[in-house]
Design a protein around this motif. Sequence first.
Motif, PDB file in Angstrom:
ATOM      1  N   ILE A 134       0.885  -1.179   0.000  1.00  0.00           N
ATOM      2  CA  ILE A 134       0.000   0.000   0.000  1.00  0.00           C
ATOM      3  C   ILE A 134       0.914   1.218   0.000  1.00  0.00           C
ATOM      4  CG2 ILE A 134      -0.271  -0.182   2.536  1.00  0.00           C
ATOM      5  CD1 ILE A 134      -3.017   1.215   2.209  1.00  0.00           C
TER       6      ILE A 134
ATOM      7  N   VAL B 281       0.988   5.695  -0.919  1.00  0.00           N
ATOM      8  CA  VAL B 281       0.368   6.945  -1.362  1.00  0.00           C
ATOM      9  C   VAL B 281       1.487   7.834  -1.900  1.00  0.00           C
ATOM     10  CG1 VAL B 281      -0.960   8.959  -0.578  1.00  0.00           C
ATOM     11  CG2 VAL B 281      -1.423   6.700   0.422  1.00  0.00           C
TER      12      VAL B 281
ATOM     13  N   GLY C 291      -1.453  12.223   3.825  1.00  0.00           N
ATOM     14  CA  GLY C 291      -2.146  13.037   4.831  1.00  0.00           C
ATOM     15  C   GLY C 291      -3.486  13.573   4.353  1.00  0.00           C
ATOM     16  N   ARG C 292      -3.989  13.068   3.221  1.00  0.00           N
ATOM     17  CA  ARG C 292      -5.287  13.527   2.697  1.00  0.00           C
ATOM     18  C   ARG C 292      -6.355  12.444   2.830  1.00  0.00           C
ATOM     19  NH1 ARG C 292      -4.788  15.643  -3.229  1.00  0.00           N
ATOM     20  NH2 ARG C 292      -6.948  16.167  -2.767  1.00  0.00           N
ATOM     21  N   GLY C 293      -6.043  11.407   3.606  1.00  0.00           N
ATOM     22  CA  GLY C 293      -7.044  10.352   3.832  1.00  0.00           C
ATOM     23  C   GLY C 293      -7.014   9.235   2.804  1.00  0.00           C
TER      24      GLY C 293
ATOM     25  N   GLY D 208      -4.684   6.864   2.349  1.00  0.00           N
ATOM     26  CA  GLY D 208      -4.312   5.605   3.006  1.00  0.00           C
ATOM     27  C   GLY D 208      -5.534   4.993   3.690  1.00  0.00           C
ATOM     28  N   HIS D 209      -6.280   5.836   4.414  1.00  0.00           N
ATOM     29  CA  HIS D 209      -7.505   5.357   5.061  1.00  0.00           C
ATOM     30  C   HIS D 209      -8.497   4.817   4.040  1.00  0.00           C
ATOM     31  CE1 HIS D 209      -6.379   6.941   8.934  1.00  0.00           C
ATOM     32  NE2 HIS D 209      -7.499   6.457   9.435  1.00  0.00           N
TER      33      HIS D 209
ATOM     34  N   ASN E 152       8.515   1.415  10.624  1.00  0.00           N
ATOM     35  CA  ASN E 152       7.518   2.197   9.874  1.00  0.00           C
ATOM     36  C   ASN E 152       6.334   2.552  10.784  1.00  0.00           C
ATOM     37  OD1 ASN E 152       5.845   3.380   8.011  1.00  0.00           O
ATOM     38  ND2 ASN E 152       6.031   1.760   6.483  1.00  0.00           N
TER      39      ASN E 152
ATOM     40  N   ARG F 291       4.487   5.246  10.909  1.00  0.00           N
ATOM     41  CA  ARG F 291       3.340   5.874  10.246  1.00  0.00           C
ATOM     42  C   ARG F 291       2.346   4.816   9.755  1.00  0.00           C
ATOM     43  NH1 ARG F 291       2.395  10.504   6.283  1.00  0.00           N
ATOM     44  NH2 ARG F 291       0.195  10.735   6.826  1.00  0.00           N
TER      45      ARG F 291
ATOM     46  N   ARG G  43       0.631   3.113  12.625  1.00  0.00           N
ATOM     47  CA  ARG G  43      -0.466   3.918  13.191  1.00  0.00           C
ATOM     48  C   ARG G  43      -1.749   3.703  12.394  1.00  0.00           C
ATOM     49  NH1 ARG G  43       2.985   8.258  14.141  1.00  0.00           N
ATOM     50  NH2 ARG G  43       2.313   9.379  12.277  1.00  0.00           N
TER      51      ARG G  43
ATOM     52  N   TYR H  92      -2.522   1.034  10.642  1.00  0.00           N
ATOM     53  CA  TYR H  92      -3.037  -0.313  10.893  1.00  0.00           C
ATOM     54  C   TYR H  92      -3.634  -0.417  12.315  1.00  0.00           C
ATOM     55  CZ  TYR H  92      -0.011  -1.108   6.843  1.00  0.00           C
ATOM     56  OH  TYR H  92       0.603  -1.010   5.613  1.00  0.00           O
TER      57      TYR H  92
ATOM     58  N   GLU I 239     -16.493   8.275   9.932  1.00  0.00           N
ATOM     59  CA  GLU I 239     -15.519   9.350  10.203  1.00  0.00           C
ATOM     60  C   GLU I 239     -14.895   9.833   8.905  1.00  0.00           C
ATOM     61  OE1 GLU I 239     -13.841   7.821  14.468  1.00  0.00           O
ATOM     62  OE2 GLU I 239     -12.362   8.208  12.903  1.00  0.00           O
TER      63      GLU I 239
ATOM     64  N   ARG J 211     -15.006  13.556   7.504  1.00  0.00           N
ATOM     65  CA  ARG J 211     -13.776  14.332   7.271  1.00  0.00           C
ATOM     66  C   ARG J 211     -13.621  14.791   5.845  1.00  0.00           C
ATOM     67  NH1 ARG J 211      -8.886  12.545  11.063  1.00  0.00           N
ATOM     68  NH2 ARG J 211      -7.416  13.726   9.846  1.00  0.00           N
TER      69      ARG J 211
HETATM   70  C1  LIG Z   1       1.385   4.720   5.344  1.00  0.00           C
HETATM   71  C2  LIG Z   1       0.678   5.496   4.240  1.00  0.00           C
HETATM   72  C3  LIG Z   1       0.070   4.496   3.256  1.00  0.00           C
HETATM   73  C4  LIG Z   1      -0.450   6.362   4.875  1.00  0.00           C
HETATM   74  O1  LIG Z   1      -1.168   7.021   3.841  1.00  0.00           O
HETATM   75  P1  LIG Z   1      -1.762   8.524   3.991  1.00  0.00           P
HETATM   76  O2  LIG Z   1      -2.636   8.783   2.813  1.00  0.00           O
HETATM   77  O3  LIG Z   1      -0.674   9.472   4.247  1.00  0.00           O
HETATM   78  O4  LIG Z   1      -2.650   8.363   5.298  1.00  0.00           O
HETATM   79  P2  LIG Z   1      -4.000   9.158   5.656  1.00  0.00           P
HETATM   80  O5  LIG Z   1      -4.010  10.507   5.045  1.00  0.00           O
HETATM   81  O6  LIG Z   1      -5.134   8.270   5.375  1.00  0.00           O
HETATM   82  O7  LIG Z   1      -3.802   9.348   7.199  1.00  0.00           O
HETATM   83  C5  LIG Z   1      -2.934  10.412   7.607  1.00  0.00           C
HETATM   84  C6  LIG Z   1      -3.323  10.949   8.925  1.00  0.00           C
HETATM   85  O8  LIG Z   1      -4.647  11.421   8.977  1.00  0.00           O
HETATM   86  C7  LIG Z   1      -5.400  10.713   9.966  1.00  0.00           C
HETATM   87  N1  LIG Z   1      -6.678  10.328   9.340  1.00  0.00           N
HETATM   88  C8  LIG Z   1      -6.910  10.254   8.014  1.00  0.00           C
HETATM   89  N2  LIG Z   1      -8.182   9.878   7.809  1.00  0.00           N
HETATM   90  C9  LIG Z   1      -8.743   9.701   9.016  1.00  0.00           C
HETATM   91  C10 LIG Z   1     -10.033   9.320   9.457  1.00  0.00           C
HETATM   92  N3  LIG Z   1     -11.010   9.030   8.621  1.00  0.00           N
HETATM   93  N4  LIG Z   1     -10.266   9.258  10.768  1.00  0.00           N
HETATM   94  C11 LIG Z   1      -9.293   9.529  11.644  1.00  0.00           C
HETATM   95  N5  LIG Z   1      -8.046   9.890  11.294  1.00  0.00           N
HETATM   96  C12 LIG Z   1      -7.784   9.981   9.993  1.00  0.00           C
HETATM   97  C13 LIG Z   1      -4.598   9.523  10.303  1.00  0.00           C
HETATM   98  O9  LIG Z   1      -4.727   9.154  11.671  1.00  0.00           O
HETATM   99  C14 LIG Z   1      -3.206   9.930   9.984  1.00  0.00           C
HETATM  100  O10 LIG Z   1      -2.573  10.581  11.020  1.00  0.00           O
HETATM  101  P3  LIG Z   1      -1.167  10.027  11.538  1.00  0.00           P
HETATM  102  O11 LIG Z   1      -0.309   9.718  10.333  1.00  0.00           O
HETATM  103  O12 LIG Z   1      -0.667  11.150  12.362  1.00  0.00           O
HETATM  104  O13 LIG Z   1      -1.536   8.806  12.306  1.00  0.00           O
HETATM  105  C15 LIG Z   1       1.645   6.466   3.521  1.00  0.00           C
HETATM  106  O14 LIG Z   1       2.298   7.228   4.491  1.00  0.00           O
HETATM  107  C16 LIG Z   1       2.678   5.806   2.621  1.00  0.00           C
HETATM  108  O15 LIG Z   1       2.446   5.594   1.429  1.00  0.00           O
HETATM  109  N6  LIG Z   1       3.872   5.503   3.178  1.00  0.00           N
HETATM  110  C17 LIG Z   1       4.984   4.928   2.366  1.00  0.00           C
HETATM  111  C18 LIG Z   1       4.726   3.502   1.958  1.00  0.00           C
HETATM  112  C19 LIG Z   1       4.495   2.625   3.154  1.00  0.00           C
HETATM  113  O16 LIG Z   1       5.183   2.728   4.163  1.00  0.00           O
HETATM  114  N7  LIG Z   1       3.494   1.706   3.050  1.00  0.00           N
HETATM  115  C20 LIG Z   1       3.183   0.748   4.097  1.00  0.00           C
HETATM  116  C21 LIG Z   1       4.053  -0.448   3.963  1.00  0.00           C
HETATM  117  S1  LIG Z   1       3.622  -1.708   5.134  1.00  0.00           S
END
Ligand SMILES: CC(C)(COP(=O)(O)OP(=O)(O)OC[C@H]1O[C@@H](n2cnc3c(N)ncnc32)[C@H](O)[C@@H]1OP(=O)(O)O)[C@@H](O)C(=O)NCCC(=O)NCCS
Length: 198
Positions: free
Chosen positions: A96, A98, A104-106, A108-109, A135, A137, A140, A142, A187, A191
């Motif tokens: 996975i 982004v 940080g735009r949701g 990943g969620h 890792n 981030r 968190r 997961y 949520e 958001r």
């Molecule tokens: C890990 C990864 C996939 C997360 O994707 P992302 O799009 O940045 O994540 P989101 O925007 O959905 O979440 C970002 C933040 O918003 C918060 N958030 C987003 N949507 C939310 C929701 N609906 N409710 C509550 N919190 C939310 C999250 O808690 C998170 O905060 P945190 O990082 O401080 O915990 C991304 O950082 C990535 O691509 N990393 C590199 C590759 C990697 O490491 N992949 C995993 C390999 S196992």
Amino acid sequence: MSSHHLLIRDMHRDDVPAVRRIESEAYEDAWPSRVFESELENAFAQYRVLAEHEERDPPGGPMSALARRIMPEPRDRILAFMGVWYMIDQLHLVTIAVDPREQGRGFGHALMLDCFALANAAELNEIVLEVRVSNERAQRLYDHFGFRRAGTLKDYYKDNHEDAYVMLSGPLNAPTATERLARLRAEHVERYGDAFEV
Ligand SMILES: CC(C)(COP(=O)(O)OP(=O)(O)OC[C@H]1O[C@@H](n2cnc3c(N)ncnc32)[C@H](O)[C@@H]1OP(=O)(O)O)[C@@H](O)C(=O)NCCC(=O)NCCS
């Protein structure tokens, strides 16, 4: 006139160059593109992309038929992707990522919500994944979805000999899990509005 919206759909061969670019920026140990290409042929795998899709109004007027023929279809802008393997009794989240400029735009969620929907559609009651111990981030993300650390795989990543945590969702049909997922889905909509369906 045109409008844009976000969608999650299956990955196509045409998406591989954009996916590769995101992967090489998001991960230190990126896969070669032929891995994605062979994975797209793997009947036990499914790869999904989150993309910005452009919808153009069809051209009007006397030249509209010609305009439709010569105007290329707009390409989706790929923002994130994930891949899963269908196992006998588990869905394995294998990758996975982004686009670093779009984190940080949701997204990943949104992909995690899609992953749970795939497990549900396939009647698989557990999701398993591995993640680098460093890792935080991703962990968190997961943790947020209720995953628990089930064990450690020593020296799992060959690039830097790092260990992996094996994380398990637990039974997806448990009341706590279905309630958590419903809450996370609600949520997410609260958001990010209805910018994309999850
Ligand atoms: C890990 C990864 C996939 C997360 O994707 P992302 O799009 O940045 O994540 P989101 O925007 O959905 O979440 C970002 C933040 O918003 C918060 N958030 C987003 N949507 C939310 C929701 N609906 N409710 C509550 N919190 C939310 C999250 O808690 C998170 O905060 P945190 O990082 O401080 O915990 C991304 O950082 C990535 O691509 N990393 C590199 C590759 C990697 O490491 N992949 C995993 C390999 S196992």
